[in-house]
Design a protein around this motif. Structure first.
Motif, PDB file in Angstrom:
ATOM      1  N   TRP A   1       0.956  -1.138   0.175  1.00 57.45           N
ATOM      2  CA  TRP A   1      -0.037   0.038   0.028  1.00 57.45           C
ATOM      3  C   TRP A   1       1.082   1.107  -0.007  1.00 57.45           C
ATOM      4  N   TYR A   2       1.114   1.885  -1.163  1.00 57.95           N
ATOM      5  CA  TYR A   2       1.730   3.070  -1.372  1.00 57.95           C
ATOM      6  C   TYR A   2       0.850   4.209  -0.976  1.00 57.95           C
ATOM      7  N   HIS A   3       0.993   5.019  -0.053  1.00 60.21           N
ATOM      8  CA  HIS A   3       0.050   5.931   0.382  1.00 60.21           C
ATOM      9  C   HIS A   3       0.846   7.363   0.706  1.00 60.21           C
ATOM     10  N   GLY A   4       0.166   8.285   0.880  1.00 58.57           N
ATOM     11  CA  GLY A   4       0.749   9.833   1.042  1.00 58.57           C
ATOM     12  C   GLY A   4       1.233  10.080   2.395  1.00 58.57           C
ATOM     13  N   GLY A   5       1.314   9.251   3.374  1.00 54.51           N
ATOM     14  CA  GLY A   5       2.102   9.340   4.723  1.00 54.51           C
ATOM     15  C   GLY A   5       3.489   9.052   4.718  1.00 54.51           C
ATOM     16  N   ALA A   6       3.929   9.760   5.931  1.00 51.38           N
ATOM     17  CA  ALA A   6       5.612   9.883   5.816  1.00 51.38           C
ATOM     18  C   ALA A   6       6.078   8.382   5.953  1.00 51.38           C
ATOM     19  N   ASP A   7       5.234   7.446   6.336  1.00 50.90           N
ATOM     20  CA  ASP A   7       5.681   6.074   6.558  1.00 50.90           C
ATOM     21  C   ASP A   7       5.156   5.336   5.363  1.00 50.90           C
ATOM     22  N   SER A   8       5.006   5.858   4.360  1.00 47.03           N
ATOM     23  CA  SER A   8       4.671   5.025   3.200  1.00 47.03           C
ATOM     24  C   SER A   8       5.839   3.784   2.904  1.00 47.03           C
ATOM     25  N   PRO A   9       5.294   2.703   2.683  1.00 47.46           N
ATOM     26  CA  PRO A   9       6.140   1.563   2.569  1.00 47.46           C
ATOM     27  C   PRO A   9       7.199   1.645   1.328  1.00 47.46           C
ATOM     28  N   LYS A  10       6.853   2.555   0.400  1.00 50.06           N
ATOM     29  CA  LYS A  10       7.803   2.934  -0.754  1.00 50.06           C
ATOM     30  C   LYS A  10       9.043   3.112  -0.329  1.00 50.06           C
ATOM     31  N   LYS A  11       9.379   4.060   0.715  1.00 48.47           N
ATOM     32  CA  LYS A  11      10.459   4.318   1.105  1.00 48.47           C
ATOM     33  C   LYS A  11      11.458   3.079   1.669  1.00 48.47           C
ATOM     34  N   LEU A  12      10.819   2.255   2.549  1.00 47.15           N
ATOM     35  CA  LEU A  12      11.534   1.071   3.063  1.00 47.15           C
ATOM     36  C   LEU A  12      11.782   0.076   1.584  1.00 47.15           C
ATOM     37  N   PHE A  13      10.930  -0.060   0.760  1.00 43.45           N
ATOM     38  CA  PHE A  13      11.326  -0.957  -0.383  1.00 43.45           C
ATOM     39  C   PHE A  13      12.403  -0.297  -1.044  1.00 43.45           C
ATOM     40  N   ASP A  14      12.302   0.969  -1.348  1.00 42.38           N
ATOM     41  CA  ASP A  14      13.491   1.481  -2.210  1.00 42.38           C
ATOM     42  C   ASP A  14      14.612   1.555  -1.510  1.00 42.38           C
ATOM     43  N   ARG A  15      14.661   1.563  -0.374  1.00 43.62           N
ATOM     44  CA  ARG A  15      15.818   1.508   0.410  1.00 43.62           C
ATOM     45  C   ARG A  15      16.715   0.382   0.473  1.00 43.62           C
ATOM     46  N   HIS A  16      15.808  -0.805   0.375  1.00 43.83           N
ATOM     47  CA  HIS A  16      16.230  -2.167   0.269  1.00 43.83           C
ATOM     48  C   HIS A  16      16.380  -2.892  -0.964  1.00 43.83           C
ATOM     49  N   GLY A  17      16.417  -2.055  -2.300  1.00 45.45           N
ATOM     50  CA  GLY A  17      16.631  -2.665  -3.377  1.00 45.45           C
ATOM     51  C   GLY A  17      15.624  -3.083  -4.317  1.00 45.45           C
ATOM     52  N   TYR A  18      14.316  -2.881  -3.715  1.00 44.99           N
ATOM     53  CA  TYR A  18      13.205  -3.389  -4.487  1.00 44.99           C
ATOM     54  C   TYR A  18      12.903  -2.515  -5.806  1.00 44.99           C
ATOM     55  N   GLU A  19      12.095  -3.203  -6.829  1.00 44.76           N
ATOM     56  CA  GLU A  19      11.638  -2.479  -7.857  1.00 44.76           C
ATOM     57  C   GLU A  19      10.447  -2.524  -7.988  1.00 44.76           C
ATOM     58  N   THR A  20       9.650  -1.280  -8.053  1.00 45.65           N
ATOM     59  CA  THR A  20       8.135  -1.540  -8.283  1.00 45.65           C
ATOM     60  C   THR A  20       7.797  -1.554  -9.751  1.00 45.65           C
ATOM     61  N   ILE A  21       7.238  -2.981  -9.862  1.00 46.21           N
ATOM     62  CA  ILE A  21       6.954  -3.393 -11.394  1.00 46.21           C
ATOM     63  C   ILE A  21       5.524  -3.075 -11.695  1.00 46.21           C
ATOM     64  N   HIS A  22       4.551  -2.742 -10.764  1.00 41.09           N
ATOM     65  CA  HIS A  22       3.266  -2.574 -11.237  1.00 41.09           C
ATOM     66  C   HIS A  22       2.492  -1.696 -10.367  1.00 41.09           C
ATOM     67  N   ARG A  23       1.635  -0.702 -10.556  1.00 40.12           N
ATOM     68  CA  ARG A  23       0.819  -0.121  -9.748  1.00 40.12           C
ATOM     69  C   ARG A  23      -0.650   0.320 -10.161  1.00 40.12           C
ATOM     70  N   GLU A  24      -1.631   0.337  -9.330  1.00 41.33           N
ATOM     71  CA  GLU A  24      -2.924   0.543  -9.590  1.00 41.33           C
ATOM     72  C   GLU A  24      -3.310   1.773  -8.569  1.00 41.33           C
ATOM     73  N   PRO A  25      -4.121   2.632  -8.836  1.00 41.41           N
ATOM     74  CA  PRO A  25      -4.482   3.720  -7.872  1.00 41.41           C
ATOM     75  C   PRO A  25      -5.678   2.732  -7.086  1.00 41.41           C
ATOM     76  N   ILE A  26      -5.855   3.443  -5.978  1.00 42.93           N
ATOM     77  CA  ILE A  26      -6.780   2.907  -4.866  1.00 42.93           C
ATOM     78  C   ILE A  26      -7.666   4.544  -4.945  1.00 42.93           C
ATOM     79  N   GLU A  27      -8.817   4.464  -5.725  1.00 44.19           N
ATOM     80  CA  GLU A  27      -9.835   5.522  -5.927  1.00 44.19           C
ATOM     81  C   GLU A  27     -10.651   5.870  -4.616  1.00 44.19           C
ATOM     82  N   ARG A  28     -10.550   6.692  -4.029  1.00 42.63           N
ATOM     83  CA  ARG A  28     -11.305   7.341  -2.866  1.00 42.63           C
ATOM     84  C   ARG A  28     -11.047   8.469  -2.235  1.00 42.63           C
ATOM     85  N   PRO A  29     -11.934   9.075  -1.741  1.00 40.97           N
ATOM     86  CA  PRO A  29     -11.719  10.654  -1.132  1.00 40.97           C
ATOM     87  C   PRO A  29     -10.786  10.698   0.007  1.00 40.97           C
ATOM     88  N   ALA A  30     -10.040  11.718   0.185  1.00 39.64           N
ATOM     89  CA  ALA A  30      -9.151  11.840   1.182  1.00 39.64           C
ATOM     90  C   ALA A  30      -9.868  11.756   2.599  1.00 39.64           C
TER      91      ALA A  30
END
Length: 215
Positions: free
Chosen positions: A160-189
């Protein structure tokens, strides 16, 4: 450096782990926790405060299948001194179809690269107030080591990539992961527990070959 103990789960941990995980969700959502006691292919680790008397980072944990009876596991248990601060798990899978059956955001095995043995990462959460202490990294690095011992050659997470400061994207990027597919989760803020003015959440599929190269 913070003194954190990484250990196998115990039967009494299920309720606390579930509360830690669901605290990150929108109100009313639930999550059934499996601590993997009867499954040698499912490896759950928890992070706790350590008593500070043993040195190092307390990252022993045996084979992470729930026994806690190895010397490393016994040491971590002796040093465990508080509430559970984080949790993460690795499930071994033999095929892309088996991985797809476990994923939350995606169900198409064709999205996955070929591998001889997959390791699907699950339940990666850190307690609010304990973030920024390297807990996610320590859990992930330990699971990488377990996966290497078990012959995992592709680590996979549907995250779950999200707009918070603790988004998992940062952890995975730091440990050499490649994002190979994304799909938006459509909902109001207003319905998102992480984003504020606009919900930017995505389901993201990330992969990492092998288990070497840890810093």
């Amino acid at each position: 450096m913070d003194d954190i103990a990484i250990r196998d789960p115990r039967p009494g941990d299920a309720e606390e782990v579930e509360a830690l995980i669901t605290a990150h969700f929108s109100e009313g959502q639930s999550y059934g926790v499996d601590l993997g006691f009867d499954d040698p292919t499912y490896h759950v680790l928890v992070a706790t405060e350590a008593d500070g008397g043993g040195g190092g980072d307390g990252s022993g944990g045996g084979d992470a299948t729930g026994g806690g009876d190895t010397p490393a596991g016994a040491d971590a248990q002796a040093r465990d001194a508080g509430a559970i601060l984080g949790v993460m798990a690795l499930r071994e899978c033999e095929s892309p179809t088996a991985v797809a059956d476990e994923m939350y955001f995606f169900d198409d095995p064709a999205l996955l690269p070929e591998a001889s043995r997959y390791g699907h990462l699950e339940m990666g959460y850190v307690r609010d107030g304990a973030k920024g202490r390297g807990i996610g990294s320590r859990l992930l690095e330990r699971l990488h080591a377990i996966g290497a011992e078990r012959g995992v050659d592709l680590f996979v997470a549907d995250s779950w990539y999200h707009g918070g400061a603790d988004s998992p994207k940062k952890l995975f990027d730091r440990h050499g992961y490649e994002t190979i597919h994304r799909e938006p989760i459509e909902r109001p803020a207003a319905e998102c527990p992480k984003c504020e003015r606009e919900c930017t959440c995505e389901g993201a599929l990330v992969v990492r070959r092998g288990a070497g190269g840890e810093e």
